[in-house]
Write a protein that holds these residues in place. Structure first.
Motif, PDB file in Angstrom:
ATOM      1  N   LYS A 158       0.809  -1.220   0.000  1.00 58.50           N
ATOM      2  CA  LYS A 158       0.000   0.000   0.000  1.00 58.50           C
ATOM      3  C   LYS A 158       0.854   1.287   0.000  1.00 58.50           C
ATOM      4  O   LYS A 158       0.381   2.343   0.400  1.00 58.50           O
ATOM      5  N   LYS A 178     -11.253   2.262  -0.014  1.00 57.91           N
ATOM      6  CA  LYS A 178     -11.333   0.997   0.741  1.00 57.91           C
ATOM      7  C   LYS A 178      -9.968   0.531   1.232  1.00 57.91           C
ATOM      8  O   LYS A 178      -9.879  -0.367   2.070  1.00 57.91           O
ATOM      9  N   TYR A 179      -8.915   1.125   0.728  1.00 58.70           N
ATOM     10  CA  TYR A 179      -7.569   0.768   1.199  1.00 58.70           C
ATOM     11  C   TYR A 179      -7.078   1.688   2.331  1.00 58.70           C
ATOM     12  O   TYR A 179      -5.988   1.522   2.838  1.00 58.70           O
ATOM     13  N   ASN A 180      -7.843   2.724   2.632  1.00 63.26           N
ATOM     14  CA  ASN A 180      -7.430   3.730   3.627  1.00 63.26           C
ATOM     15  C   ASN A 180      -6.116   4.397   3.237  1.00 63.26           C
ATOM     16  O   ASN A 180      -5.277   4.706   4.089  1.00 63.26           O
ATOM     17  N   PRO A 265     -10.608   7.755   7.022  1.00 65.61           N
ATOM     18  CA  PRO A 265     -11.652   7.788   5.995  1.00 65.61           C
ATOM     19  C   PRO A 265     -12.234   9.186   5.742  1.00 65.61           C
ATOM     20  O   PRO A 265     -12.831   9.426   4.701  1.00 65.61           O
TER      21      PRO A 265
END
Ligand SMILES: Cc1cc2nc3c(=O)[nH]c(=O)nc-3n(C[C@H](O)[C@H](O)[C@H](O)COP(=O)(O)OP(=O)(O)OC[C@H]3O[C@@H](n4cnc5c(N)ncnc54)[C@H](O)[C@@H]3O)c2cc1C
Ligand SMILES: *[C@@H]1O[C@H](CO)[C@@H](O)[C@H](O)[C@H]1NC(C)=O
Ligand SMILES: *[C@@H]1O[C@H](CO)[C@@H](O)[C@H](O)[C@H]1NC(C)=O
Ligand SMILES: *[C@@H]1O[C@H](CO)[C@@H](O)[C@H](O)[C@H]1NC(C)=O
Length: 535
Positions: A158, A178-180, A265
Motif C-alpha cells: 500500500k 477501501k484501502y485507507n 476515511p
C-alpha cells in the motif's frame, strides 16, 4: 568487405549516438507495433501530403487497425459526448477529424507514429480541464482520448498506486477509499489526472507531501519515436526531471506510479462565503496561515474574491481544509474566529465527497473560460493590493453576459517548496529560499465570444498592475504555474532560463524532430506562449 563492416559500424554508431537515429524509419517502427503501413493504400501513396489528406489517412488507418469502437468520427454520438465533456466552450468549438481511444501504450505509440507518417497533428486529453483552447483537442487532427485507459492498482504494501490517464481524481479517490490510502492529486472531482500531474498539481495535502508531480515515482511514457519507456529517478533521470512540470512536451504518459499515504476515511473542509466587511480579517488569516504552514501542514486554504451580482456585490469565498477529521484545528483558529459567514459548507466528509462538493461550485462545462496566473512573495499588503486592483478593474467586464470573475490567492508554502527537492528536484525552477510564495489566479467564466477580448485584457491588466506593485517592493517572482496559465503566458520561461535550456536539450535528445513541439502544437511548448502576446 571492409566497407561493409564500416557501414555496419556506422549504422550501429548512428543508433547509439542518439535516442532516435537520424534515419529513423517510421514504417519499420510501425511494423514493430504489428502494423503494416503498406497495406493502407492512402498511407503508401500519400502523394498529396496535405493536412487534411494526412488526417483522413490516419483516422482511416486507426479504424482499420483498432476497429470502429476505438475511433469516433464527427457524426457519431460518442464524438459529440466527447466534445461536451470538455470543460471550456473554447475547447468544445474545436472539431477534430477523429477521436482515438487507445486501450494500451502500444496503441498510443501506433497513433503517434501514424501521425508522424502522415504529418497529421494530434492532441491528447485526460480530464479535459485545460483552460487553454487547443490544450487537449485539435481542429481537423486526431485527438487521443484516454477514456479507455482506466487501470488502477495499489501495491501490496500500500505504498504506491499506479493509474492510467483516463481517470478523474474522483475515480482515483473513490477507488482508494477501501484501502485507507490516498495520493496527492486534484481538489475538484472532474479534473483529470494527466494534465494536473504533468504541470505540478496542488492538493489539500501538498504542505504535507508536496505537489502531485513531486510524488510521481515513475512514468510509463510513449516517446516521439513510439518507444514505451519506464521513466524514474533511476531510469532516465533527465526525462524524469523534465516530466515533473514539463507538461505534454516529452511524450504521452500512459501510466503514473505515485506514492500513497495512509489516511483516515474522513477529513474536515469546505467553503465559507463572506461580505466585504470581513475582507481585512480574511486576508490577515490567509497571510498568517501561509506563513505558519511549517507548524501544521495538514491545513490548506484558497482565498478568493469575486462579484456576486448587483445584489451581493463584492464577496469572498474561502476554502479551508484540514487533513484529519477535526473541525477546530488550532492552526485554523484565526479563520474559524471570523464571524458572519453568509454560507458555511465546512464539515467532516470523505475526500471524495469534498472534491464532489467543490465541483458543483467550480465547474460550468460548456461556458467560456479563462485562467491567468502569476506569482509574488507572500505578503499581506500585496494580497490586499491584488484584491483592490481586481475590484478597481472589474467595471470593464462586469456587464458581460453571465460573467463570473474571481481572483484566487493560494500559498506555495515553505513545506511545498522544500518537498520539491525530493527525488532529484523538479523542473519548476523554485527553491525553499524563494518562499513562501503567493500564487494568484484570475478565473473568469462567461457566455459570449464577443466578450473574450475584454475579459482577457482585464485579467492581463490586473496581473500587470499587481506584478508592478510587487516589483516595487522587490517581491515579484517570474514563476508561472502552468496549470493556471493563459495561452498568452509563457509558462516554461517562468521556470527560469537555465531550466528552459535544460528542458530544450532533453527534448532534443528524446524528440529530435520536435514531434511534441510541432505535431502536437496545443498547450505550453518549450518556446513561447501558445498565443504569443496579448494585443
Ligand atoms: C474546475 C477546475 C479545478 C482545478 N483544480 C485544481 C487543483 O485542485 N489543483 C491544481 O493543481 N490544478 C487544478 N486545476 C488546474 C488543472 O490542473 C489544469 O486545468 C489541468 O490542465 C487539468 O488537467 P486535465 O487532465 O483535466 O486536462 P486536459 O485538458 O485533459 O490536459 C491538460 C494538458 O495536459 C496534457 N496531458 C493530459 N494527459 C496527458 C498524458 N497522459 N500525457 C501527456 N500529456 C497529457 C494534455 O495534452 C493537455 O495539453 C483545476 C482546473 C479546473 C478547471
Ligand atoms: C523502412 O522500413 C520499411 C519496412 O521495414 C522498409 O520497407 C523500407 O525500405 C525502409 N525505408 C528506408 C528508407 O530504409
Ligand atoms: C480502513 O479504516 C477503517 C476505519 O478506521 C477500518 O474499519 C477498516 O478496516 C480499514 N480498512 C483497511 C483495508 O485497512
Ligand atoms: C476541538 O473541539 C473538541 C470538542 O468538540 C475539544 O475536545 C477539543 O479540545 C477542541 N480542540 C481545539 C484545538 O480547540
Amino acid at each position: 568487405m571492409r566497407t561493409a563492416a564500416f557501414a555496419t559500424l556506422l549504422a550501429a554508431g548512428g543508433l547509439s549516438q542518439g535516442f532516435e537515429p537520424t534515419d529513423f524509419n517510421i514504417t519499420a517502427a510501425l511494423l514493430e507495433n504489428g502494423v503494416d503501413a503498406s497495406v493502407f493504400p492512402k498511407l503508401s501513396s500519400l502523394e498529396e501530403r496535405s493536412f487534411s489528406n494526412g488526417c483522413r489517412a490516419t483516422c482511416n488507418s486507426l479504424r482499420l487497425i483498432f476497429g470502429d469502437d476505438q475511433v469516433d468520427t464527427q457524426q457519431e454520438p460518442a464524438y459529440k459526448a466527447f466534445i461536451n465533456n470538455l470543460w471550456s466552450a473554447q475547447q468544445q468549438e474545436i472539431a477534430p477529424r477523429c477521436v482515438f481511444k487507445p486501450r494500451d501504450a502500444r496503441a498510443v505509440s501506433t497513433s503517434i507514429l501514424l501521425s508522424r507518417l502522415t504529418q497529421c497533428p494530434f492532441a491528447a486529453k485526460s480530464g479535459g480541464h485545460s483552460a487553454v483552447p487547443g490544450g487537449s483537442n485539435i481542429m481537423g487532427g486526431v485527438t487521443i482520448n484516454f477514456e479507455g485507459m482506466t487501470k488502477i492498482s495499489v501495491s501490496r504494501d500500500k505504498k504506491t498506486v499506479s493509474f492510467q490517464p483516463g481517470h478523474t481524481w474522483y475515480d482515483i479517490y473513490t477507488a482508494l477509499e477501501k484501502y485507507n490510502v490516498t495520493v496527492v492529486g486534484g481538489r475538484v472531482a472532474s479534473v483529470g489526472v494527466g494534465g494536473l500531474t504533468l504541470g505540478g498539481g496542488i492538493s489539500y495535502f501538498s504542505s504535507m507531501y508536496g505537489l502531485a508531480c513531486d510524488n510521481v515515482l515513475s512514468y510509463e511514457l510513449v516517446t516521439a519515436s513510439g518507444r514505451i519507456l519506464t521513466v524514474s529517478e533511476k531510469s532516465r533521470a533527465d526525462l524524469y526531471w523534465a516530466l515533473r512540470g514539463g507538461g505534454n512536451n516529452f511524450g504521452l504518459v500512459t501510466q503514473f506510479t505515485v506514492a500513497a499515504f495512509p489516511r483516515e476515511p474522513t477529513m474536515w473542509g469546505g467553503m465559507r462565503t463572506y461580505m466585504a466587511t470581513e475582507f481585512p480579517a480574511l486576508i490577515k488569516a490567509y497571510y498568517n496561515l501561509g506563513i505558519n504552514a511549517k507548524q501544521d501542514g495538514k491545513a490548506h486554504q484558497i482565498l478568493s474574491f469575486g462579484y456576486g451580482g448587483p445584489q451581493l456585490g463584492q464577496v469572498a469565498q474561502v476554502e479551508l481544509e484540514y487533513a484529519d477529521p477535526m473541525a477546530n484545528a488550532s492552526i485554523l483558529g484565526e479563520y474559524n474566529a471570523i464571524q458572519g459567514a453568509l454560507a458555511d459548507q465546512t464539515a467532516i466528509r470523505s475526500l471524495t465527497e469534498l472534491t464532489a462538493l467543490l465541483d458543483s461550485s467550480a465547474t460550468g462545462n460548456g461556458l467560456r473560460q479563462s485562467f491567468w496566473t502569476w506569482t509574488v512573495k507572500l505578503d499581506e499588503s500585496l494580497a490586499t493590493a491584488a484584491k483592490d486592483i481586481f475590484f478597481e478593474e472589474l467595471p470593464a467586464i462586469v456587464d458581460a453576459e453571465g460573467i463570473l470573475p474571481a481572483i484566487s490567492l493560494q500559498v506555495i508554502t515553505e513545506p511545498i517548496l522544500e518537498l520539491m527537492a525530493q527525488r532529484g528536484g523538479n523542473a519548476l525552477g523554485l527553491s525553499a529560499q524563494d518562499g513562501p510564495l503567493m500564487s494568484l489566479l484570475i478565473a473568469c467564466r462567461w457566455i459570449q465570444s464577443a466578450d473574450d477580448g475584454r475579459i482577457n485584457k482585464f485579467s492581463d491588466k490586473v496581473k500587470n498592475r499587481v506584478l508592478a506593485a510587487a516589483a516595487a517592493k522587490g517581491k515579484a517572482s517570474p514563476y508561472l504555474y502552468m496549470n493556471y496559465a493563459s495561452p498568452w503566458q509563457d509558462a516554461v520561461a517562468g521556470y527560469g532560463a537555465a531550466n528552459k535550456a535544460k528542458l530544450k536539450s532533453i527534448s532534443k535528445k528524446y524528440d529530435p524532430r520536435g514531434v511534441f513541439q510541432k505535431l502536437q502544437p496545443g498547450y505550453f511548448k518549450l518556446d513561447g506562449a501558445p498565443r504569443g502576446r496579448l494585443v
